[in-house]
Scaffold this active site. Structure first.
Site, short mmCIF file in Angstrom:
data_model
loop_
_atom_site.label_atom_id
_atom_site.label_comp_id
_atom_site.label_asym_id
_atom_site.label_seq_id
_atom_site.Cartn_x
_atom_site.Cartn_y
_atom_site.Cartn_z
N GLY A 192 41.70 56.90 22.92
CA GLY A 192 42.48 56.78 24.08
C GLY A 192 41.87 57.63 25.46
O GLY A 192 40.67 57.18 25.67
N SER B 216 35.64 57.12 20.09
CA SER B 216 35.83 56.94 21.46
C SER B 216 36.36 58.55 22.12
O SER B 216 35.76 59.18 22.01
CB SER B 216 36.82 55.80 21.82
OG SER B 216 36.71 55.67 23.02
N TRP B 217 37.41 58.39 22.60
CA TRP B 217 38.12 59.64 23.08
C TRP B 217 38.23 60.46 21.95
O TRP B 217 37.88 61.75 22.05
CB TRP B 217 39.29 59.46 23.77
CG TRP B 217 40.21 60.72 23.95
CD1 TRP B 217 41.31 61.10 23.15
CD2 TRP B 217 39.94 61.78 24.87
NE1 TRP B 217 41.64 62.26 23.54
CE2 TRP B 217 40.83 62.83 24.33
CE3 TRP B 217 38.84 62.20 25.60
CZ2 TRP B 217 40.92 64.07 25.01
CZ3 TRP B 217 39.07 63.73 26.32
CH2 TRP B 217 39.94 64.39 25.84
N ASP C 112 28.09 48.23 23.25
CA ASP C 112 29.45 48.88 23.57
C ASP C 112 29.38 48.83 25.23
O ASP C 112 28.61 49.60 25.68
CB ASP C 112 29.13 50.43 23.02
CG ASP C 112 30.83 50.93 23.22
OD1 ASP C 112 31.51 50.44 24.03
OD2 ASP C 112 30.97 51.95 22.23
N HIS D 174 32.63 48.13 20.96
CA HIS D 174 33.27 49.69 20.89
C HIS D 174 34.22 49.69 19.89
O HIS D 174 34.42 50.77 19.28
CB HIS D 174 33.69 49.79 22.41
CG HIS D 174 34.55 51.15 22.71
ND1 HIS D 174 33.76 52.38 22.57
CD2 HIS D 174 35.90 51.41 22.53
CE1 HIS D 174 34.48 53.39 22.50
NE2 HIS D 174 35.87 52.72 22.69
#
Length: 314
Positions: free
Chosen positions: A43, A110-111, A266, A294
């Site tokens: 996120g 990711s985050w 990505d 991604h």
């Protein structure tokens, strides 16, 4: 090629109060006596899903999943008050302490990779290993690539235009700050419209091959509301990190076994994020997921992630 483990249900779940306002949803799955691994979702604001339990052999892992402040099943839903990186790091520590875990393996994408790295740099003695996917280093130019007319918008100009069309002033408001101000403003109908468009823009860019089902599942109204607002909140505030904080603190985690898995194509978090991190971590392993973007669900990336977790217990 590795595929997801069968669906499982938690054997324990609870809400953990972490301050006077926030309660964090936590669940435990798999083998209560297995190797402990914590899943840190992306996120910000993405929350966990049932799919996220399935990267791990349930017979060998005690799998800990949680929803970060204000998203998923954590309460209050959508709350951005006291929602900063340092607070999230300490929430992870509170979960570890609550569950009487001495140290654990950490898995984040990711985050989630950003938060995993900051957590490990803050509490290195509590981290047995890092398995990281789709590296996001939280720098201003990393954010601008996707959300401020950067390189991603040149690759998907049609998707980007659809996002700009959701903004009252179109391209003039094509910045993180403008979107953030709308999404935390008083006009809730407009805020939801922009949140939905923001989320659709990002999720469309996540897979190398277009996947409408994936987009629809990831951008339902409730998920879009927290994903977009949390992301804009963090990005507007430079992820509450100092410039190049993660790369500058890699000396603190040099001895933690680290596997980095990144899609060659990505578009959300370009490959150079993973490359630069790998250069700073001399003992890390960088695995390029060819033919992938991604998303953690793309076949090559899923295969490499499950291989990495299996290697922790084999």
């Amino acid at each position: 090629m590795n595929d997801f483990y069968p669906e499982i249900e938690p054997y324990n779940n609870f809400l953990l109060p972490v301050d006077e306002q926030h309660q964090i949803y936590v669940e435990e799955c798999g083998n209560p006596n297995g190797q402990v691994i914590v899943f840190i979702h992306g996120g910000p604001g993405g929350g966990c899903s049932a799919k996220d339990r399935r990267f791990f052999n349930p017979e060998k892992f005690r799998i800990i999943l949680f929803d970060q402040r204000g998203c998923g099943r954590s309460l209050p839903h959508g709350c951005l008050d006291n929602n900063e990186t340092a607070y999230l790091v300490e929430d992870i520590e509170k979960i570890r302490t609550k569950l009487s875990i001495d140290a654990w393996h950490v898995f984040g994408g990711s985050w989630g990779s950003t938060l995993s790295l900051v957590y490990a740099q803050t509490h290195p003695s509590k981290v047995k290993s890092l398995t990281l996917r789709g590296i996001y280093l939280g720098r201003e130019h990393d954010t601008n690539w996707t959300f401020a007319g950067g390189g991603a918008t040149r690759i998907y100009p049609d998707y980007w235009q659809e996002y700009l069309n959701s903004l009252p002033q179109g391209a003039e408001q094509g910045t993180v700050q403008s979107a953030y101000e709308i999404m935390i403003g008083d006009d809730k109908e407009l805020a939801m419209k922009v949140a939905k468009a923001w989320s659709i823009w990002e999720i469309r860019c996540c897979t190398l091959i277009p996947d409408q089902k994936f987009v629809d599942e990831a951008t339902a109204d409730e998920r879009a509301w927290t994903l977009a607002r949390h992301e804009a909140h963090y990005m507007f505030n430079q992820c509450f990190l100092t410039s190049d904080q993660i790369l500058n603190n890699c000396d603190k985690i040099q001895d933690i076994p680290t596997t980095i898995i990144h899609g060659r194509y990505d578009i959300v978090c370009p490959y150079d994020n993973a490359w630069q991190l790998h250069q700073k971590l001399s003992k890390s392993t960088l695995i390029t997921s060819e033919g992938a973007g991604h998303s953690s669900s793309e076949p090559n990336t899923k295969h490499h992630l499950i291989s990495a977790t299996n290697a922790l217990v084999d």
